[in-house]
Design an enzyme around this catalytic site. Structure first.
Site, mmCIF file in Angstrom:
data_model
loop_
_atom_site.group_PDB
_atom_site.id
_atom_site.type_symbol
_atom_site.label_atom_id
_atom_site.label_comp_id
_atom_site.label_asym_id
_atom_site.label_seq_id
_atom_site.Cartn_x
_atom_site.Cartn_y
_atom_site.Cartn_z
ATOM 1 N N HIS A 1 0.836 -1.217 0.000
ATOM 2 C CA HIS A 1 0.000 0.000 0.000
ATOM 3 C C HIS A 1 0.866 1.260 0.000
ATOM 4 C CE1 HIS A 1 -3.878 -2.088 0.889
ATOM 5 N NE2 HIS A 1 -3.084 -2.971 1.445
ATOM 6 N N ASN B 1 -10.264 -2.780 2.518
ATOM 7 C CA ASN B 1 -9.971 -2.756 1.081
ATOM 8 C C ASN B 1 -11.259 -2.507 0.307
ATOM 9 O OD1 ASN B 1 -7.207 -3.242 1.204
ATOM 10 N ND2 ASN B 1 -7.421 -5.464 1.009
ATOM 11 N N TYR C 1 0.941 -4.291 11.921
ATOM 12 C CA TYR C 1 0.874 -2.850 11.605
ATOM 13 C C TYR C 1 1.700 -2.003 12.556
ATOM 14 C CZ TYR C 1 -2.692 -4.011 8.177
ATOM 15 O OH TYR C 1 -3.344 -4.531 7.099
#
Ligand code: HDD
Length: 699
Positions: A84, A157, A371
């Site tokens: 991303h 998404n 993350y």
């Protein structure tokens, strides 16, 4: 003290002055507020020349301003996101509808009076930061809600399922799709051997592949894209009642896509197509809106579904469990600095607020670790949450201390708990704080996929069977294009075998396009494919597409002598429908209308192929049309608009261009003659977006 206006010096003045003065600039004394300073706050007297021993002499090491400036520049880049990397974001707000407290106690979802600030970042997955917007790829749709109870991140998404079921395969998936490590290409493409090698050996990816080969992976705009939380989450209300949920975002403008050939042209003509689109819309006050909904089921209902709700490769069809709207998001402000905000924003699915919780989806569980971890190498410090875009907007305090780039100054002697030395030090909130839902859990320690995750084809079949015929054709086109780029025949054969399991007609179409009929491998599904599965019309983008041109761009090809009144009528009508008109002229300097007015153009012809517009109008003067005939870009403008199934309006003067482009002006309902200033028929036709019936004739 009154603020002095900033000095304005054009670079050319600087150069001239500098030369005239033998390198010495005459400058007005700067005001304290506006003068350029070093990072230490020292006003800088000369930012044009380094410090030298003599005008032609060596540069001196003591030039701290030079060294500071260059050093800072050398470190301007941070590692891009491992996935991303290319993205674009906007600020806005979220506002809940009434009545959600039955589902959740999350404050921002329950109180319709508050507008919760949000930052939303859209992205592609595979390409690097400098890649192009219209690649065939999944789009990220990540939203940070700055709630009164802390930050909540919904990191989703634009496709509701994922390639893999277990996070342990994520590095393999990404390594396979990224440029191949020996040759460092292809960029921003899944159309290569390593990707298809991996997925063809990973049948759980079949459902996702169907979506990625469909039009969903080439969205028209971030404003016309759905979003999905993908993983299953839990909502819990104040009474402790729990539901398993899937999150959905739906754009107000409807869900629309590009056509593959169009996406390819746009990637060259405007690599920033999606960015520019969002920027232009927000700057024009045309704020994108999305509705947030959930599909909510209790554990009992979940058990009755014919798949496992913990399996991220499955959807709950909307016809089985309908969407329940929770509120809306409006994006109304672009960041003022891309790096500070869009590049440094750090999303994390583990950022929760009371009222929302995780499920045991093994893909989600791995994400919860990844993350936070990735931010440490990307943003370089455990204090990244202090960067303004990441900081919660409610008060935050704890006993974590120090580390690189700590901004906060904690004055207390106490940095531990329990303590009795600082009664003002932060303490646990008890029942008012976040509490995980007390779900009973036990099990044998093992590495095993549950059998309930084993059906990899039935929902892939469901997706295909729910599409309209043009959408199905595009899926076949997507597979044929991508597999055509694979050099290894064994990979193509293996994929054809999977397609046979999904839908023999699809396999046949793809094999025919590849010239590989009868070459599919035989692949035995782990469980029988359910071909009687009921179609879900909601999966089609076009079955019930809204008839609108709101948010759309009409390109008008003009020349000197174009009818001014027609242009004015078009602009007026388009505006009334919330669409915009952009003028394409042979020269960007402008053109003269039939009433001798010099008007500006938005684009010159060579720089704006018709692919970048949603609908087009050809409105040259008769003489202009003759001149355009000698320009390939003009003939291609029409030919491509026709091939991309667009609605084409034209005036009688444009007729010679139709002949040159070999396009029949009476071809279908999408080719509309405009008489005088009567643009109504064209606008009405444009609301159909594309003429799908034209496709078999042109492709
Ligand atoms: Fe992820 C970024 C969405 C699976 C690991 N992911 C990232 C972003 C989005 C998603 C939208 C970009 C956020 C932004 O704009 O900064 N990812 C998803 C979805 C998934 C998913 C919807 C499937 C349900 N991701 C997934 C897995 C892993 C990761 C299984 C690892 C185990 N994702 C990451 C990451 C990234 C990331 C490496 C890269 C940059 C970042 O996190 O901040 O941690």
């Amino acid at each position: 003290m009154a603020k002095k206006p900033p000095r304005s010096r054009r670079p050319s003045d600087t150069v001239n002055e500098s030369i005239a003065d033998g390198g010495e600039l005459h400058q007005v004394a700067p005001s304290v507020e506006t003068s350029l300073t070093t990072n230490q706050g020292l006003p800088v007297s000369d930012d044009q020349n380094s410090l030298k021993a003599g005008a032609r002499g060596p540069v001196l090491l003591e030039d701290f301003h030079l060294r500071e400036k260059i050093t800072h520049f050398d470190h301007e880049r941070i590692p891009e996101r491992v996935v991303h990397a290319r993205g674009y974001g906007a600020h806005g707000y979220f506002q809940a509808y009434e009545g959600n407290d039955e589902l959740t106690k999350a404050d921002f979802l329950c109180d319709p009076e508050i507008k919760t600030p949000v930052f939303c970042r859209f992205s592609t997955v595979a390409g690097s930061e400098g890649s192009f917007d219209t690649a065939r790829d999944v789009r990220g749709f990540a939203t940070k809600f700055y709630t009164r109870e802390g930050n909540y991140d919904l990191v989703g998404n634009n496709i509701p399922v994922f390639f893999i079921q277990d996070a342990i395969k994520f590095p393999d998936l990404i390594h396979a799709v990224k440029p191949e490590p020996d040759r460092a290409f292809p960029q921003a493409q899944s159309a290569h051997d390593t990707f298809w090698d991996f997925v063809s050996l990973t049948p759980e990816s079949m459902h996702m592949l169907m979506w990625v080969m469909s039009d969903r992976a080439i969205p028209r705009s971030f404003r016309m894209m759905q979003g999905f939380g993908v993983n299953t989450f839990r909502l819990v209300n104040a009474q402790g009642k729990v539901k398993l949920v899937k999150f959905h975002w739906r754009p107000k403008l409807g869900t629309f896509s590009l056509i593959w050939d169009e996406a390819v042209v746009i990637s060259g003509a405007d690599p920033d197509f999606h960015r520019r689109d969002l920027w232009n819309a927000i700057q024009a006050g045309d704020f994108p809106e999305y509705e947030l909904s959930v599909q909510a089921v209790d554990e009992k209902q979940a058990e009755k579904l014919d798949f496992d709700i913990l399996d991220a490769t499955k959807i709950i069809p909307e016809e089985v469990i309908p969407l329940r709207p929770l509120g809306k998001m409006v994006l109304n402000r672009m960041p003022s600095n891309f790096f500070a905000e869009t590049e440094q924003v750090a999303f994390c699915p583990a950022n929760l607020v009371p009222g929302i919780d995780f499920s045991d989806d093994p893909l989600l569980q791995g994400r919860l670790f990844s993350y936070l971890d990735t931010q440490l190498s990307r943003l370089g410090s455990p204090n990244f949450q202090e960067i303004p875009i990441n900081a919660p907007k409610n008060a935050w305090q704890n006993l974590q201390r120090d580390g690189h780039m700590r901004m906060r100054v904690d004055p207390s002697r106490v940095s531990y708990e329990p303590n009795s030395l600082d009664m003002a030090a932060p303490r646990e909130a008890g029942p008012d704080g976040f509490q995980s839902i007390p779900i009973p859990t036990e099990g044998t320690k093992l590495r095993q996929r549950p059998e309930s995750f084993a059906d990899h084809y039935s929902q892939a079949h469901l997706f295909y069977k729910s599409l309209t015929e043009p959408e199905q054709r595009h899926v076949a086109g997507g597979f044929a294009f991508e597999l055509g780029k694979c050099q290894e025949l064994k990979i193509r054969r293996r994929m054809l075998g999977h397609l046979e399991n999904i839908e023999p007609k699809l396999a046949e179409m793809v094999a025919e396009k590849l010239g590989m009929e009868g070459e599919a491998d035989e692949i035995q599904p782990a469980v029988e494919v359910n071909r009687r599965i009921k179609p879900s019309p909601a999966l089609s983008q076009y079955a019930a597409a809204p008839q609108t041109i709101a948010g759309r761009k009409i390109g008008v090809l003009v020349t000197d002598g174009t009818d001014a009144k027609l242009l004015d009528a078009l602009v007026k009508k388009a505006k009334a429908e919330k669409a915009t008109v952009e003028i394409v002229a042979p020269k960007v300097g402008g053109f003269t209308t039939d009433d001798d007015e010099l008007r500006p153009a938005d684009h010159f012809l060579g720089g704006a192929p018709s692919a970048v517009f949603d609908a087009v109008v050809l409105a040259p003067s008769a003489a202009g049309a003759q001149e355009l005939l000698t320009t390939a870009a003009a003939v291609d403008w029409l030919r491509m608009a026709f091939a991309h199934l667009k609605i084409i309006g034209y005036t009688a003067e444009a007729a010679p261009l139709f002949e040159a482009a070999n396009v029949d002006p009476d071809a279908d309902e999408g080719v509309v003659v405009i008489q005088g200033v009567k643009v109504g028929d064209f606008i009405e036709a444009a609301k159909r977006h594309r003429i799908w019936e034209r496709e078999p004739k042109v492709r």
